[in-house]
Design an enzyme around this catalytic site. Structure first.
Site, short mmCIF file in Angstrom:
data_model
loop_
_atom_site.label_atom_id
_atom_site.label_comp_id
_atom_site.label_asym_id
_atom_site.label_seq_id
_atom_site.Cartn_x
_atom_site.Cartn_y
_atom_site.Cartn_z
N ASP A 503 0.86 -1.17 0.00
CA ASP A 503 0.00 0.00 0.00
C ASP A 503 0.91 1.23 0.00
O ASP A 503 2.09 1.14 0.32
CB ASP A 503 -0.88 -0.04 1.26
CG ASP A 503 -1.75 1.20 1.40
OD1 ASP A 503 -2.29 1.64 0.38
OD2 ASP A 503 -1.85 1.72 2.51
N GLU A 607 -9.81 14.12 6.49
CA GLU A 607 -10.91 14.98 6.95
C GLU A 607 -10.45 15.89 8.06
O GLU A 607 -10.78 17.08 8.09
CB GLU A 607 -12.07 14.11 7.43
CG GLU A 607 -13.01 13.69 6.33
CD GLU A 607 -14.39 13.34 6.84
OE1 GLU A 607 -15.36 13.57 6.10
OE2 GLU A 607 -14.50 12.84 7.98
N LYS A 671 -17.60 17.04 -1.87
CA LYS A 671 -16.16 16.92 -2.09
C LYS A 671 -15.86 15.48 -2.48
O LYS A 671 -16.52 14.54 -2.02
CB LYS A 671 -15.37 17.31 -0.84
CG LYS A 671 -15.54 16.38 0.35
CD LYS A 671 -14.72 16.82 1.54
CE LYS A 671 -14.86 15.82 2.68
NZ LYS A 671 -14.23 16.25 3.92
N ARG A 705 -1.98 14.72 -2.06
CA ARG A 705 -3.28 14.06 -2.22
C ARG A 705 -4.33 15.14 -2.50
O ARG A 705 -4.42 16.11 -1.75
CB ARG A 705 -3.65 13.30 -0.95
CG ARG A 705 -2.72 12.15 -0.65
CD ARG A 705 -2.87 11.69 0.79
NE ARG A 705 -4.19 11.18 1.09
CZ ARG A 705 -4.56 9.90 0.93
NH1 ARG A 705 -3.69 9.03 0.47
NH2 ARG A 705 -5.77 9.51 1.24
N ARG A 900 -5.62 4.08 -8.22
CA ARG A 900 -7.08 4.09 -8.14
C ARG A 900 -7.67 2.69 -8.03
O ARG A 900 -8.67 2.36 -8.67
CB ARG A 900 -7.68 4.79 -9.35
CG ARG A 900 -7.33 6.27 -9.50
CD ARG A 900 -7.95 7.09 -8.41
NE ARG A 900 -8.01 8.51 -8.73
CZ ARG A 900 -8.14 9.47 -7.84
NH1 ARG A 900 -8.19 9.16 -6.55
NH2 ARG A 900 -8.21 10.73 -8.19
N ASP A 926 -1.36 -0.95 6.03
CA ASP A 926 -1.63 -0.45 7.37
C ASP A 926 -3.10 -0.22 7.65
O ASP A 926 -3.46 0.14 8.77
CB ASP A 926 -0.87 0.86 7.59
CG ASP A 926 -1.50 2.02 6.83
OD1 ASP A 926 -1.62 3.11 7.40
OD2 ASP A 926 -1.88 1.83 5.66
N ASP A 930 -6.46 -2.82 3.27
CA ASP A 930 -5.37 -3.72 2.89
C ASP A 930 -5.56 -5.14 3.42
O ASP A 930 -4.75 -6.02 3.11
CB ASP A 930 -4.03 -3.18 3.43
CG ASP A 930 -3.73 -1.77 2.94
OD1 ASP A 930 -3.94 -1.53 1.74
OD2 ASP A 930 -3.33 -0.93 3.74
#
Length: 1167
Positions: A503, A607, A671, A705, A900, A926, A930
């Protein structure tokens, strides 16, 4: 339940029930599915229904059958207390009054499963405070059982499990053979002693584990809880709680069962919970009751009168999902996961709360998730099973040869030699003698399959696991997190890894988010420029924005572009709208224990970073209730009415809220990912979209990001119609998600673009160096991330995955299956043009039509290449006709980055490589997304990071930082693999050398199954004399130390190719053992042949030859392990010399006159 008076009944006492169960279990298939047990003061009656008729237990059956039927139904009704012996028929437990037994044809007798499976529950229906109504559905009680055995069943069950191992069953078979006098060539204790020792060690371990499970079950089942009964709170045990009960929980209490939250002490009936036992996350989560139930507060009378009816999904293991409806006074209310308190959670910061039990005991989501995980086996395990079968065949061949030899010898010589050496009783032909000798030699030569092999392997793996736990160089002091081997069966596999699937977020990066840049209304903010207009690099010394004008600002927040603050202060409308959206569109919960000191509880770091940014720029999210959100905008407190939350999920990749401002305006704020939101924008946003896209590409190029934000003003009339349809969709059980999804898509149209956010997620320490080192060890790294392509590529460059010297980096982004196929083939053609020739090995395998999956050969590219593929194209590439093309192309590349991708696609990619490549895979991550990848790979590694502990809980190994992976593989993995291979090579060698001496001796003893060694030497050879030296080597040996292993990662390559132990190496060990056995037999034989002592007596007696042969054997195998040992320690020295000393001490004792006189039958030799 109404008692039935007119039916004949039969009373059976508990002891009779007990024996009836034992003697009549085979009759239980005729149990009827509808059964009722009615109890009185000292009487009971079992009723069952068949068709329209009602029968008692004695309807047309008598005696044992009737007793068996009653016994089975009483005992296997899941609510009956454990153990029939403890039940006094005159005082039946209160749980049995009017008890409805489960409608099941299946049962469990002392842990064994009989009959058919119970009927599957499709939908749950229950009423609050109505046990009689709920009992008719036979829901499970709140008692749990995780143990496997009890006092009576431990021995038979555990022995049954242990004898499922081929080796243990084989030695039991040998023991049975040794009890037959005609073929017994060895004393019984030569097999019994080692077998009992092995079974005892395993049995004690299993008993301790199960005792701990029993203790844990009893502790949990007997926890106290307050249950609401007849308007009063009564303290009861957890195991007595039933579905439909209302219970009270207090601060720091564990949640008893899966509850629907009814009310709490906190404002707006909020309840704070910690889910550490469920998913390992320690950050508090917030649950909220429905307003209709919250009004009851802690009024016990109102709660007792509450008759709400719940319809919901059947029990399942989905922790993050719940679907149901609550009907109160004819009004329906939607229930989801936000209103549920799950068993395993802990109440925090909440004085009290009341909940309605929905799922209890084994039906709770916690218990539904405690199913068995897939048992992972190493390649060496699979090879050992094959080799053991091979050795069995070799043993049978040797015994067959010796049996044929015995038949010939008895026919030619033994028949005429019977005066001196008569045949055994019952043997009347040479052929029959040969048949008996076959089994006698099976007993003698059994040590080619040593019983101690499996036990020794487990000890070695356990020891090497402790080394990982104890390694201080893999300890992370900042979080007090040591490395942990969560399984002890996969250590040597760590030394054979070929592919790593990783990941990105939280694994390669820190997952500590910081608001770095943004784009608002076509203008980019976040960069710093000098007086000449040149952009300068932001460092620790760069001047930070002063937020002192905002008393509610977070002092830890850092931003360097002053122009954004100026825009806010100048009341720039788009900028205000941008930060207003960030302060409203989220699921964050605020805590304000001290006035002005806000702490945000965010379920994701992204967030939290966005809400904190809005807070510092003057839009402070202050409070929320189920219906409102309070924001302090530039010093002015405003309360927005929260009308709807359109949830985020992996398919939508966006979230929206619909709010009504204090001025009465209806607005939808949204969003989400740019690829999704761009398709929902109003056509008038075209120019702004192009400018924002440029900024997004810049942000992604820096590894940030990104999210796009947009809004839409709603018309009152349309919204009223939409919210009605939304309420209807949210209260249906079937197809709720699909209906809501359509409604969300309908309203999230023609959005007005506001801008984009860019959040920085820094690389973890040591990631570039770790990736470079693993690359030198010829380990290929695939990064599987949900981030957009530009972000992933930039991170790839920053951590040395991608670099400019690569021959090429292929980007697969086709939007159709044929496009993806063309792009993959073009890439493969450039990397290896000859791979398209018909004679290519992989193409030849494609032509073969086999049912088994085709293992593709390794293909080398003509340079160093990278491959980048997005989730949309990956979906096509994972289809049946393209998956082999994807594997061939991707595996030729040094680096593969999949962008993606969904959690399911991560697991599919890992499964694909496992399917088509003969390689060991490792997945590292983590987060919860995953888990599927970690479980699918041969080895799963969890990183205890910012996203909780779900990955760690599903993993085989865990630690705190990605950089520790190189030490886990290059040091611990490599050492474990080398040690295991050395152990197996030596172990098979010493047993072949030991056993085959008997084979050669057979040719000189008339094939009579006489042993070369004395029986006690045979018993103790593997148990004492040679066990510790090989364990010492297997636990402490190192060819090079850890520093050299890290400095020269190329040393890791032999493990990937499995060079140190394979079928060829086994044949070499076998031939070495055969050669040694020849020397060990013929040299002592030749040395003693026709020799005489000085007094004229012959030396060549059986005792002297046996003693010389076994002493030579022990010295030879001890010298051999000395030659095999590369790293000498005091322990190795002690084990080798100590084992020899023990041998001579035992031999002198056994051969003494005293031992002979005391135990003449056991010690026939005289010193």
């Amino acid at each position: 339940m109404r008692p039935i008076q007119s039916i004949e009944t039969k009373i059976i006492s508990p002891p009779k029930l007990y024996f009836s169960v034992l003697f009549a279990t085979h009759l239980l298939d005729i149990m009827s599915p509808k059964c009722v047990l009615v109890t009185g003061e000292s009487r009971m009656c079992l009723l069952y229904r068949q068709g329209m008729n009602l029968f008692s237990v004695l309807g047309s059956e008598h005696g044992l059958l009737a007793a068996a039927r009653l016994a089975a139904l009483v005992y296997f009704g899941q609510r009956f207390p454990e153990g029939l012996g403890g039940w006094d028929v005159d005082e039946p437990p209160r749980e049995l009054h009017g008890l409805v037994l489960k409608p099941t044809l299946g049962m469990s007798l002392f842990g064994w499963k009989f009959g058919k499976k119970k009927f599957k529950e499709e939908e749950r229906q229950l009423q609050a405070n109505n046990r009689d109504f709920n009992l008719q559905f036979q829901y499970a009680s709140n008692s749990i059982k995780t143990s496997k055995y009890n006092v009576f069943t431990f021995l038979p069950l555990n022995l049954f499990e242990q004898f499922q191992r081929i080796a243990n069953a084989y030695f039991l078979f040998l023991l049975i053979l040794q009890l037959i006098p005609e073929i017994s060539s060895l004393a019984w204790f030569t097999t019994v002693v080692p077998l009992v020792l092995v079974l005892a060690v395993s049995g004690i371990k299993d008993a301790i584990d199960d005792f701990n499970r029993h203790r844990s079950d009893n502790h949990v089942n007997n926890r106290p809880v307050q249950v609401l009964i007849n308007s009063r709170l009564k303290e009861d045990k957890w195991m007595n709680v039933q579905v439909g009960d209302i219970i009270k929980l207090e601060n720091n209490n564990f949640v008893t069962a899966d509850l629907l939250l009814l009310s709490s002490s906190e404002p707006h009936s909020l309840t704070y919970i910690e889910t550490a036992e469920l998913d390992g996350e320690t950050n508090l989560k917030v649950k909220q009751a429905l307003t209709v139930t919250a009004e009851m507060g802690e009024d016990l009378q109102k709660l007792s009168d509450f008759k709400g009816e719940v319809k919901c999904e059947a029990p399942n293991n989905k922790l993050d999902k719940f679907m149901g409806t609550l009907t109160v006074h004819g009004e329906k209310y939607a229930l989801d996961n936000e209103k549920m308190l799950l068993r395993g959670c802990t109440i925090r910061n909440t004085e009290w709360c009341f909940g309605l039990v929905i799922f209890a005991g084994p039906d709770t989501k916690l218990m539904q998730n405690s199913g068995k995980t897939t048992f992972k086996r190493t390649s060496i395990d699979r090879l050992m099973n094959f080799l053991v079968l091979l050795i069995f065949a070799f043993l049978a061949l040797m015994c067959f040869i010796l049996a044929i030899g015995n038949g010939i010898w008895e026919h030619d010589k033994g028949y005429y030699f019977q005066v001196y050496l008569p045949w055994a009783e019952g043997v009347n032909a040479a052929a029959y003698s040969g048949f008996l000798m076959f089994w006698s030699y099976v007993i003698i030569l059994n040590t080619v399959v040593p019983i101690s092999l499996y036990v020794s392997v487990e000890i070695i793996r356990l020891g090497n696991s402790f080394y990982i736990d104890w390694d201080r160089k893999m300890y992370y002091p900042l979080k007090d997190t040591p490395a942990q081997a969560r399984t002890t069966t996969l250590n040597e596999e760590l030394g054979q890894i070929k592919y790593i699937f990783s990941d990105k977020t939280g694994t390669l990066t820190q997952n500590i988010m910081a608001f770095n840049k943004c784009s608002i209304n076509g203008k980019s903010y976040g960069d710093v420029y000098d007086l000449m207009g040149n952009r300068i690099e932001v460092t620790e010394e760069t001047e930070k924005v002063d937020f002192s004008y905002n008393p509610l600002a977070d002092p830890k927040f850092a931003f360097h572009d002053h122009s954004l603050v100026e825009a806010v202060k100048l009341n720039d409308a788009p900028t205000h709208s941008f930060f207003r959206l960030l302060s409203l569109c989220h699921t964050v919960m605020p805590e304000e224990k001290v006035e002005g000191q806000l702490v945000y509880q965010a379920q994701s770091p992204d967030e939290g970073a966005l809400v904190t940014a809005a807070r510092n720029f003057g839009f402070v999210f202050r409070a929320r209730t189920p219906e409102t959100i309070t924001v302090v905008e530039m010093g002015e407190t405003k309360t927005y009415q929260l009308l709807a939350i359109l949830d985020f999920n992996n398919v939508r990749k966006r979230m929206s809220v619909i709010v009504r401002s204090p001025e009465g305006n209806l607005t939808l704020y949204c969003k989400g990912a740019d690829t999704i939101l761009y398709e929902l924008l109003h056509p008038s946003c075209g120019d702004l979209k192009e400018e924002t896209t440029e900024h997004l590409n810049e942000f992604a190029g820096e590894g940030l990001r990104t999210l796009v934000v947009a809004f839409k003003n709603l018309e009152e009339k349309y919204f009223e119609d939409w919210i009605k349809r939304h309420h209807q969709a949210s209260t249906v059980l079937e197809g709720r998600e699909e209906k809501l999804s359509k409604l969300y898509e309908e309203i999230e149209k023609d959005l007005m673009l506001l801008g984009a956010t860019a959040i920085e997620d820094k690389l973890q320490d040591g990631v570039p160096q770790t990736i470079e080192t693993l690359s030198k060890a010829h380990i290929k790294l695939w990064v599987l991330t949900g981030d957009k392509q530009e972000t992933a590529v930039n991170i790839g460059y920053s951590c040395n995955l991608l670099y400019d010297d690569m021959a090429d980096i292929f980007i697969i982004e086709g939007s159709t299956s044929s496009d993806v196929l063309t792009e993959l083939r073009d890439a493969r053609k450039k990397m290896k043009p000859e791979s398209f020739s018909e004679s290519d090995e992989a193409n030849v395998q494609f032509e073969k039509k086999t049912k088994k999956s085709c293992i593709l050969p390794e293909e080398q590219a003509n340079g160093v290449y990278g491959l980048i593929i997005n989730g949309h194209s990956l979906a096509y590439a994972l289809e049946g006709n393209l998956e082999q093309e994807l594997v061939r192309t991707a595996c030729m590349c040094k680096v593969v980055i999949c962008c993606r991708v969904t959690p399911l696609q991560k697991a599919q990619v890992v499964e694909l490589v496992k399917k088509y490549k003969k390689a060991v895979t490792l997945a590292i991550g983590d987060g919860a997304n995953d888990v599927s990848m970690i479980k699918t790979a041969h080895i799963g590694v969890g990183i205890s990071g910012q996203e909780g502990m779900q990955a760690v809980l599903s993993s085989d190994f865990s630690f705190a930082q990605f950089r520790y992976l190189q030490r886990l593989l290059l040091v611990h993995g490599r050492w474990s693999y080398i040690r295991m291979c050395k152990f197996l090579r030596y172990f098979f060698y010493k047993n072949f050398a030991f056993t085959l001496v008997h084979f050669w001796y057979g040719f000189f003893s008339g094939f009579s199954a006489q042993t070369v060694y004395d029986e006690w030497f045979i018993t103790l050879y593997n148990l004492i004399y040679t066990s510790l030296p090989v364990l010492g080597m297997s636990l402490f040996d190192q060819d090079v130390d850890d520093g050299w292993s890290m400095q020269f990662p190329q040393l890791y390559t032999p493990g990937q190719q499995n060079l140190y132990f394979n079928k060829v190496e086994f044949i070499k060990c076998m031939l070495h053992g055969v050669y040694s056995s020849l020397i060990l037999f013929f040299v002592p034989y030749g040395a003693m042949y026709d020799t005489m002592r000085s007094d004229g007596k012959a030396v060549a007696d059986y005792q002297s030859f046996a003693l010389m042969a076994q002493t030579c054997l022990l010295i030879v195998v001890s010298v051999q392990i000395g030659l095999d040992t590369a790293y000498w320690t005091a322990v190795n020295q002690f084990f080798i010399w100590g084992s020899l000393a023990v041998y001579f001490a035992i031999t002198f004792t056994m051969y003494s006159d005293g031992a002979y006189l005391i135990f003449t039958a056991s010690f026939p030799f005289v010193g």
